[in-house]
Write a protein that holds these residues in place. Structure first.
Motif, PDB file in Angstrom:
ATOM      1  N   UNK A 228       0.832  -1.201   0.000  1.00  0.00           N
ATOM      2  CA  UNK A 228       0.000   0.000   0.000  1.00  0.00           C
ATOM      3  C   UNK A 228       0.861   1.242   0.000  1.00  0.00           C
ATOM      4  N   UNK A 229       0.231   2.333  -0.447  1.00  0.00           N
ATOM      5  CA  UNK A 229       0.923   3.612  -0.522  1.00  0.00           C
ATOM      6  C   UNK A 229      -0.029   4.673  -1.044  1.00  0.00           C
ATOM      7  N   UNK A 230       0.521   5.838  -1.328  1.00  0.00           N
ATOM      8  CA  UNK A 230      -0.314   6.947  -1.820  1.00  0.00           C
ATOM      9  C   UNK A 230      -0.811   6.655  -3.230  1.00  0.00           C
ATOM     10  N   UNK A 231      -2.044   7.061  -3.477  1.00  0.00           N
ATOM     11  CA  UNK A 231      -2.641   6.816  -4.798  1.00  0.00           C
ATOM     12  C   UNK A 231      -1.849   7.516  -5.896  1.00  0.00           C
ATOM     13  N   UNK A 232      -1.194   8.613  -5.560  1.00  0.00           N
ATOM     14  CA  UNK A 232      -0.391   9.327  -6.556  1.00  0.00           C
ATOM     15  C   UNK A 232       0.806   8.485  -7.022  1.00  0.00           C
TER      16      UNK A 232
ATOM     17  N   UNK B 257       6.975 -15.975  -6.259  1.00  0.00           N
ATOM     18  CA  UNK B 257       5.528 -16.183  -6.322  1.00  0.00           C
ATOM     19  C   UNK B 257       5.077 -16.240  -7.776  1.00  0.00           C
ATOM     20  N   UNK B 258       4.176 -17.164  -8.072  1.00  0.00           N
ATOM     21  CA  UNK B 258       3.635 -17.278  -9.424  1.00  0.00           C
ATOM     22  C   UNK B 258       2.296 -16.561  -9.470  1.00  0.00           C
ATOM     23  N   UNK B 259       2.167 -15.608 -10.384  1.00  0.00           N
ATOM     24  CA  UNK B 259       0.917 -14.854 -10.508  1.00  0.00           C
ATOM     25  C   UNK B 259      -0.220 -15.743 -10.977  1.00  0.00           C
ATOM     26  N   UNK B 260      -1.406 -15.494 -10.443  1.00  0.00           N
ATOM     27  CA  UNK B 260      -2.614 -16.177 -10.897  1.00  0.00           C
ATOM     28  C   UNK B 260      -3.300 -15.239 -11.889  1.00  0.00           C
ATOM     29  N   UNK B 261      -3.148 -15.529 -13.168  1.00  0.00           N
ATOM     30  CA  UNK B 261      -3.684 -14.655 -14.216  1.00  0.00           C
ATOM     31  C   UNK B 261      -5.165 -14.906 -14.479  1.00  0.00           C
ATOM     32  N   UNK B 262      -5.779 -15.816 -13.722  1.00  0.00           N
ATOM     33  CA  UNK B 262      -7.215 -16.071 -13.862  1.00  0.00           C
ATOM     34  C   UNK B 262      -8.022 -15.327 -12.791  1.00  0.00           C
ATOM     35  N   UNK B 263      -7.352 -14.657 -11.885  1.00  0.00           N
ATOM     36  CA  UNK B 263      -8.027 -13.946 -10.795  1.00  0.00           C
ATOM     37  C   UNK B 263      -7.828 -12.435 -10.961  1.00  0.00           C
ATOM     38  N   UNK B 264      -8.745 -11.678 -10.375  1.00  0.00           N
ATOM     39  CA  UNK B 264      -8.685 -10.222 -10.486  1.00  0.00           C
ATOM     40  C   UNK B 264      -7.582  -9.624  -9.612  1.00  0.00           C
ATOM     41  N   UNK B 265      -6.936  -8.595 -10.142  1.00  0.00           N
ATOM     42  CA  UNK B 265      -6.102  -7.720  -9.335  1.00  0.00           C
ATOM     43  C   UNK B 265      -7.079  -6.797  -8.601  1.00  0.00           C
ATOM     44  N   UNK B 266      -6.862  -6.585  -7.307  1.00  0.00           N
ATOM     45  CA  UNK B 266      -7.788  -5.801  -6.497  1.00  0.00           C
ATOM     46  C   UNK B 266      -7.074  -4.570  -5.955  1.00  0.00           C
ATOM     47  N   UNK B 267      -7.783  -3.447  -5.966  1.00  0.00           N
ATOM     48  CA  UNK B 267      -7.305  -2.236  -5.305  1.00  0.00           C
ATOM     49  C   UNK B 267      -8.406  -1.745  -4.374  1.00  0.00           C
ATOM     50  N   UNK B 268      -8.030  -1.387  -3.141  1.00  0.00           N
ATOM     51  CA  UNK B 268      -8.976  -0.735  -2.231  1.00  0.00           C
ATOM     52  C   UNK B 268      -8.444   0.666  -1.946  1.00  0.00           C
ATOM     53  N   UNK B 269      -9.369   1.580  -1.715  1.00  0.00           N
ATOM     54  CA  UNK B 269      -9.019   3.003  -1.597  1.00  0.00           C
ATOM     55  C   UNK B 269      -9.448   3.522  -0.234  1.00  0.00           C
ATOM     56  N   UNK B 270      -8.532   4.238   0.413  1.00  0.00           N
ATOM     57  CA  UNK B 270      -8.757   4.689   1.783  1.00  0.00           C
ATOM     58  C   UNK B 270      -8.343   6.154   1.926  1.00  0.00           C
ATOM     59  N   UNK B 271      -9.300   7.041   2.262  1.00  0.00           N
ATOM     60  CA  UNK B 271      -8.950   8.452   2.467  1.00  0.00           C
ATOM     61  C   UNK B 271      -7.985   8.594   3.649  1.00  0.00           C
ATOM     62  N   UNK B 272      -7.001   9.486   3.492  1.00  0.00           N
ATOM     63  CA  UNK B 272      -6.108   9.835   4.603  1.00  0.00           C
ATOM     64  C   UNK B 272      -6.093  11.354   4.718  1.00  0.00           C
TER      65      UNK B 272
ATOM     66  N   UNK C 134      -3.930   3.733  -1.382  1.00  0.00           N
ATOM     67  CA  UNK C 134      -4.416   2.581  -2.137  1.00  0.00           C
ATOM     68  C   UNK C 134      -3.709   1.337  -1.607  1.00  0.00           C
ATOM     69  N   UNK C 135      -4.470   0.247  -1.500  1.00  0.00           N
ATOM     70  CA  UNK C 135      -3.888  -1.045  -1.170  1.00  0.00           C
ATOM     71  C   UNK C 135      -4.086  -1.943  -2.388  1.00  0.00           C
ATOM     72  N   UNK C 136      -3.001  -2.544  -2.853  1.00  0.00           N
ATOM     73  CA  UNK C 136      -3.024  -3.366  -4.063  1.00  0.00           C
ATOM     74  C   UNK C 136      -2.875  -4.829  -3.663  1.00  0.00           C
ATOM     75  N   UNK C 137      -3.753  -5.668  -4.217  1.00  0.00           N
ATOM     76  CA  UNK C 137      -3.731  -7.105  -3.978  1.00  0.00           C
ATOM     77  C   UNK C 137      -3.468  -7.796  -5.303  1.00  0.00           C
ATOM     78  N   UNK C 138      -2.281  -8.393  -5.427  1.00  0.00           N
ATOM     79  CA  UNK C 138      -1.890  -9.091  -6.650  1.00  0.00           C
ATOM     80  C   UNK C 138      -2.111 -10.586  -6.432  1.00  0.00           C
ATOM     81  N   UNK C 139      -3.017 -11.213  -7.226  1.00  0.00           N
ATOM     82  CA  UNK C 139      -3.326 -12.631  -7.000  1.00  0.00           C
ATOM     83  C   UNK C 139      -2.154 -13.537  -7.366  1.00  0.00           C
ATOM     84  N   UNK C 140      -1.923 -14.513  -6.474  1.00  0.00           N
ATOM     85  CA  UNK C 140      -0.849 -15.486  -6.705  1.00  0.00           C
ATOM     86  C   UNK C 140      -1.398 -16.885  -6.490  1.00  0.00           C
TER      87      UNK C 140
END
Length: 146
Positions: A94-98, A116-131, A138-144
C-alpha cells in the motif's frame, strides 16, 4: 509486501476498456457508481476496483469492476450492478494513490523476486482509503497461486 488469503464481498458495476486508459476511465466510472451509493445495502465506506490482469503483451483490453465492499453476503444487487465474492491468495502493498503506477511495478518485481507465481485467472484488487489532507491511500492485492 505481505502475503495472505483475503476475502472480498463487493457490489459493483462492470465496464471494459483499453488497459492503457484504465487510469482515467476507472475513476470516472467509479463516480457513476458513487452517485448510486444509497442503493447498496450493507455497504462499507471502502471503495474497491477489481481488474482483469494483462495476461500477455498483446492483451490490450480487459474488463473491470468498481464498487464498494459490503459487510454481508447479498442475495440481490441493485439494477445494473453485480455481487462479487473474491477469495484468493495475494501479495499486497500500500501507498499513496499518486504513486499507483510505481506501487504496481514494485509489487510485481518483489513478487517475482520472492518466487511467487501470478494467478492470471483472478482479479487484481485495489482498495481506496482516504487519509489526511485530502490524500488517498491505495492497497493493491496481486493474486498469486498458493
Amino acid at each position: 509486501m505481505q502475503k495472505g488469503k483475503k476475502d472480498f464481498n463487493v457490489i459493483g458495476m462492470k465496464n471494459s476498456g483499453v488497459f492503457a486508459n484504465f487510469g482515467s476511465e476507472v475513476p470516472k466510472f467509479a463516480r457513476q457508481l458513487l452517485s448510486r451509493v444509497n442503493e447498496i445495502q450493507n455497504r462499507s465506506k471502502t471503495e474497491i476496483a477489481l481488474y482483469d490482469p494483462k495476461r500477455v503483451e498483446i492483451h490490450l483490453e480487459g474488463h473491470y469492476y468498481v464498487g464498494l465492499i459490503v459487510n454481508d453476503t447479498l442475495n440481490e444487487a441493485p439494477s445494473g450492478m453485480e455481487y462479487i465474492e473474491a477469495t484468493q491468495d495475494y501479495v499486497t502493498t500500500k501507498g499513496k494513490i499518486s504513486d499507483l503506477g510505481d506501487l504496481h511495478l514494485q509489487l510485481l518485481k518483489l513478487a517475482d523476486e520472492q518466487g511467487y507465481q501470478r494467478n492470471l485467472e483472478a482479479y487484481i484488487v485495489e482498495t481506496y482509503h482516504p487519509i489526511e489532507n485530502g490524500e488517498e491511500e491505495v492497497e493493491i492485492y496481486l493474486p498469486i497461486h498458493s
